[in-house]
Design a protein around this motif. Sequence first.
Motif, PDB file in Angstrom:
ATOM      1  N   UNK A   1       0.850  -1.193   0.000  1.00  0.00           N
ATOM      2  CA  UNK A   1       0.000   0.000   0.000  1.00  0.00           C
ATOM      3  C   UNK A   1       0.886   1.244   0.000  1.00  0.00           C
ATOM      4  N   UNK A   2       0.785   2.111  -1.047  1.00  0.00           N
ATOM      5  CA  UNK A   2       1.601   3.320  -1.083  1.00  0.00           C
ATOM      6  C   UNK A   2       1.185   4.290   0.002  1.00  0.00           C
ATOM      7  N   UNK A   3       2.081   5.151   0.396  1.00  0.00           N
ATOM      8  CA  UNK A   3       1.761   6.146   1.403  1.00  0.00           C
ATOM      9  C   UNK A   3       0.714   7.102   0.844  1.00  0.00           C
ATOM     10  N   UNK A   4      -0.221   7.511   1.686  1.00  0.00           N
ATOM     11  CA  UNK A   4      -1.312   8.362   1.251  1.00  0.00           C
ATOM     12  C   UNK A   4      -0.974   9.841   1.346  1.00  0.00           C
ATOM     13  N   UNK A   5       0.170  10.147   1.911  1.00  0.00           N
ATOM     14  CA  UNK A   5       0.529  11.552   2.082  1.00  0.00           C
ATOM     15  C   UNK A   5       1.808  11.844   1.328  1.00  0.00           C
ATOM     16  N   UNK A   6       1.796  12.945   0.589  1.00  0.00           N
ATOM     17  CA  UNK A   6       2.974  13.283  -0.205  1.00  0.00           C
ATOM     18  C   UNK A   6       3.764  14.431   0.397  1.00  0.00           C
ATOM     19  N   UNK A   7       3.076  15.349   1.061  1.00  0.00           N
ATOM     20  CA  UNK A   7       3.777  16.496   1.637  1.00  0.00           C
ATOM     21  C   UNK A   7       3.218  16.808   3.010  1.00  0.00           C
ATOM     22  N   UNK A   8       3.974  17.560   3.788  1.00  0.00           N
ATOM     23  CA  UNK A   8       3.488  18.001   5.103  1.00  0.00           C
ATOM     24  C   UNK A   8       2.393  19.031   4.915  1.00  0.00           C
ATOM     25  N   UNK A   9       1.499  19.117   5.885  1.00  0.00           N
ATOM     26  CA  UNK A   9       0.371  20.044   5.760  1.00  0.00           C
ATOM     27  C   UNK A   9       0.331  20.977   6.948  1.00  0.00           C
ATOM     28  N   UNK A  10      -0.303  22.103   6.728  1.00  0.00           N
ATOM     29  CA  UNK A  10      -0.525  23.053   7.807  1.00  0.00           C
ATOM     30  C   UNK A  10      -2.001  22.990   8.167  1.00  0.00           C
ATOM     31  N   UNK A  11      -2.274  22.755   9.431  1.00  0.00           N
ATOM     32  CA  UNK A  11      -3.644  22.561   9.900  1.00  0.00           C
ATOM     33  C   UNK A  11      -3.969  23.688  10.863  1.00  0.00           C
ATOM     34  N   UNK A  12      -4.869  24.586  10.449  1.00  0.00           N
ATOM     35  CA  UNK A  12      -5.005  25.828  11.196  1.00  0.00           C
ATOM     36  C   UNK A  12      -6.375  26.076  11.797  1.00  0.00           C
ATOM     37  N   UNK A  13      -7.392  25.254  11.486  1.00  0.00           N
ATOM     38  CA  UNK A  13      -8.743  25.660  11.843  1.00  0.00           C
ATOM     39  C   UNK A  13      -9.400  24.796  12.899  1.00  0.00           C
ATOM     40  N   UNK A  65     -12.191  10.095  -5.562  1.00  0.00           N
ATOM     41  CA  UNK A  65     -11.310   9.312  -4.704  1.00  0.00           C
ATOM     42  C   UNK A  65     -11.703   9.486  -3.241  1.00  0.00           C
ATOM     43  N   UNK A  66     -11.751   8.372  -2.538  1.00  0.00           N
ATOM     44  CA  UNK A  66     -12.132   8.384  -1.122  1.00  0.00           C
ATOM     45  C   UNK A  66     -11.016   7.799  -0.277  1.00  0.00           C
ATOM     46  N   UNK A  67     -10.750   8.401   0.872  1.00  0.00           N
ATOM     47  CA  UNK A  67      -9.732   7.886   1.780  1.00  0.00           C
ATOM     48  C   UNK A  67     -10.420   7.287   3.004  1.00  0.00           C
ATOM     49  N   UNK A  68      -9.963   6.094   3.401  1.00  0.00           N
ATOM     50  CA  UNK A  68     -10.460   5.437   4.612  1.00  0.00           C
ATOM     51  C   UNK A  68      -9.347   5.467   5.655  1.00  0.00           C
ATOM     52  N   UNK A  84      -9.441  -5.772   6.651  1.00  0.00           N
ATOM     53  CA  UNK A  84     -10.710  -6.489   6.827  1.00  0.00           C
ATOM     54  C   UNK A  84     -11.883  -5.519   6.873  1.00  0.00           C
ATOM     55  N   UNK A  85     -11.702  -4.406   7.564  1.00  0.00           N
ATOM     56  CA  UNK A  85     -12.776  -3.417   7.638  1.00  0.00           C
ATOM     57  C   UNK A  85     -13.001  -2.743   6.285  1.00  0.00           C
ATOM     58  N   UNK A  86     -11.939  -2.496   5.552  1.00  0.00           N
ATOM     59  CA  UNK A  86     -12.095  -1.933   4.208  1.00  0.00           C
ATOM     60  C   UNK A  86     -12.895  -2.881   3.317  1.00  0.00           C
ATOM     61  N   UNK A  87     -12.624  -4.178   3.458  1.00  0.00           N
ATOM     62  CA  UNK A  87     -13.323  -5.184   2.655  1.00  0.00           C
ATOM     63  C   UNK A  87     -14.795  -5.308   3.038  1.00  0.00           C
ATOM     64  N   UNK A 108     -13.447   5.475  -6.024  1.00  0.00           N
ATOM     65  CA  UNK A 108     -12.201   4.733  -5.871  1.00  0.00           C
ATOM     66  C   UNK A 108     -11.667   4.877  -4.441  1.00  0.00           C
ATOM     67  N   UNK A 109     -11.682   3.781  -3.679  1.00  0.00           N
ATOM     68  CA  UNK A 109     -11.242   3.854  -2.281  1.00  0.00           C
ATOM     69  C   UNK A 109      -9.731   3.745  -2.142  1.00  0.00           C
ATOM     70  N   UNK A 110      -9.198   4.442  -1.156  1.00  0.00           N
ATOM     71  CA  UNK A 110      -7.776   4.361  -0.799  1.00  0.00           C
ATOM     72  C   UNK A 110      -7.726   4.186   0.715  1.00  0.00           C
ATOM     73  N   UNK A 111      -7.381   2.997   1.147  1.00  0.00           N
ATOM     74  CA  UNK A 111      -7.445   2.666   2.574  1.00  0.00           C
ATOM     75  C   UNK A 111      -6.066   2.688   3.213  1.00  0.00           C
ATOM     76  N   UNK A 112      -5.967   3.351   4.362  1.00  0.00           N
ATOM     77  CA  UNK A 112      -4.739   3.280   5.149  1.00  0.00           C
ATOM     78  C   UNK A 112      -4.519   1.830   5.578  1.00  0.00           C
ATOM     79  N   UNK A 113      -3.296   1.394   5.639  1.00  0.00           N
ATOM     80  CA  UNK A 113      -3.009  -0.011   5.932  1.00  0.00           C
ATOM     81  C   UNK A 113      -2.832  -0.289   7.413  1.00  0.00           C
ATOM     82  N   UNK A 114      -2.922   0.741   8.254  1.00  0.00           N
ATOM     83  CA  UNK A 114      -2.676   0.534   9.674  1.00  0.00           C
ATOM     84  C   UNK A 114      -3.571   1.444  10.503  1.00  0.00           C
ATOM     85  N   UNK A 115      -3.626   1.156  11.789  1.00  0.00           N
ATOM     86  CA  UNK A 115      -4.423   1.956  12.713  1.00  0.00           C
ATOM     87  C   UNK A 115      -3.682   3.230  13.109  1.00  0.00           C
TER      88      UNK A 115
END
Length: 417
Positions: A1-13, A65-68, A84-87, A108-115
């Motif tokens: 499973x490729x990493x879902x994040x490509x760059x760092x983000x700024x979270x301000x709100x 595209x949807x992220x889980x 299993x939950x993605x399935x 098109x789902x994109x599921x994180x591979x870990x908790x």
Amino acid sequence: MPKLRSTAAVFTTMSALAATSILTGPSVAEPFSPAPCALHRSEAHHSEGVDTWNPDYTRPTGALHAVMIFLSFPDATPHTRPAELAADHFPATSRFFEQASYGRFTLRPHALAHWLRMPQRSTAYAMRRDWSADNRAAYLRDAFAVADKEVDFARYDVVYFVADPDAPGVDSDATKVVNLDTPVHVDGTDVRRVVTVFEKHPPDRLVLAHETGHVFDLPDLYHRPVDGKGDWDTYVGDWDLMGSQFGLSPDLFAWHKWKLGWLDPRQVVCVRGAGPTRLTLEPLAAGPGIPAQGTAGAPAFGLGHGAKLAVVRTGADSVLAVEARGPAGNDHAGCRQGVLVYRVHGSAASGAGPVEVVDAHPDTEACWENSVYPPLADAPVALGESFTVPGEGVKVEAEGRTASGAWTVKITPGVTG
């Protein structure tokens, strides 16, 4: 499973986050359907108006595209793997929309591979169906904070936060879409709504498809009793996913497909005048590559581009919609087939009866062993039958079937007696 994040983000709100389940319509809308029978979109939450599209919502056409994102808690060790939950939800959810849209929309789902570990115990968020705004906002604030380290939200159109189903504070009845009064600005994009998933493993059937429908501005069609007791499915029964994910015929109404942009203008017939109109309606679920049940019991192909919906104006803000339903596609387990009639109210809010199925057989019921609401399971006008809609004086006759499996229908407004 490729990493879902490509760059760092700024979270301000996050400090200003406010969560609510109700949003009013915007002042500017995108023109959509000029048809004379198209209801105007009102300020009602998830209005059934189809003349414009609410630009606060993503229109489900093409590929989205949807992220889980899977969330665990300090007071529980997950018993299931994220895969299993993605399935539990995919590819079933994508398949539902692929068939419902006749291939015009792909999710098109994109599921994180870990908790990802939340900072608070599951019980601290007080999850429940009628979740308080403060607890819901705290949950989302923490979820975005832990996910932002790994997920580039700018890459996704739909966000699913999936909680560990075995954590003690997780309540499956709390699964819902959360609309945000103030969008969360993260990774250079605004996230306006989030699907919070608290389902058991395995989950309710098609529950994620139902919640995703809200992301695309579809309303709840069930009736919620005041005291929480009694039937929830009295408005539409089995006949639309937004009424019940357990329905035997859960394909989306043709009206909803028109609203979402999955029907061409020529597939909607506006019935006008007092005289009879004869037309041919293709079964709702039949489309390119999806067979309709033929008159001789064999699959009939070649459908998918003809009329799917007939509409009769009954007032400034109301119509009767007429469509053909049969055992195909998402409706393959349907109880009865025939010509279904329902009322649509453009200014009725989600959960307040924006759609009501008209029962052509009010004195009988069907499929009591597995229908969500047997009194409406036999609602369609069957082959060879005629039915006059009470209070509207509109007569609907199911005159016959074509060789391809389409229905020949006669609609006569202004019938009295």
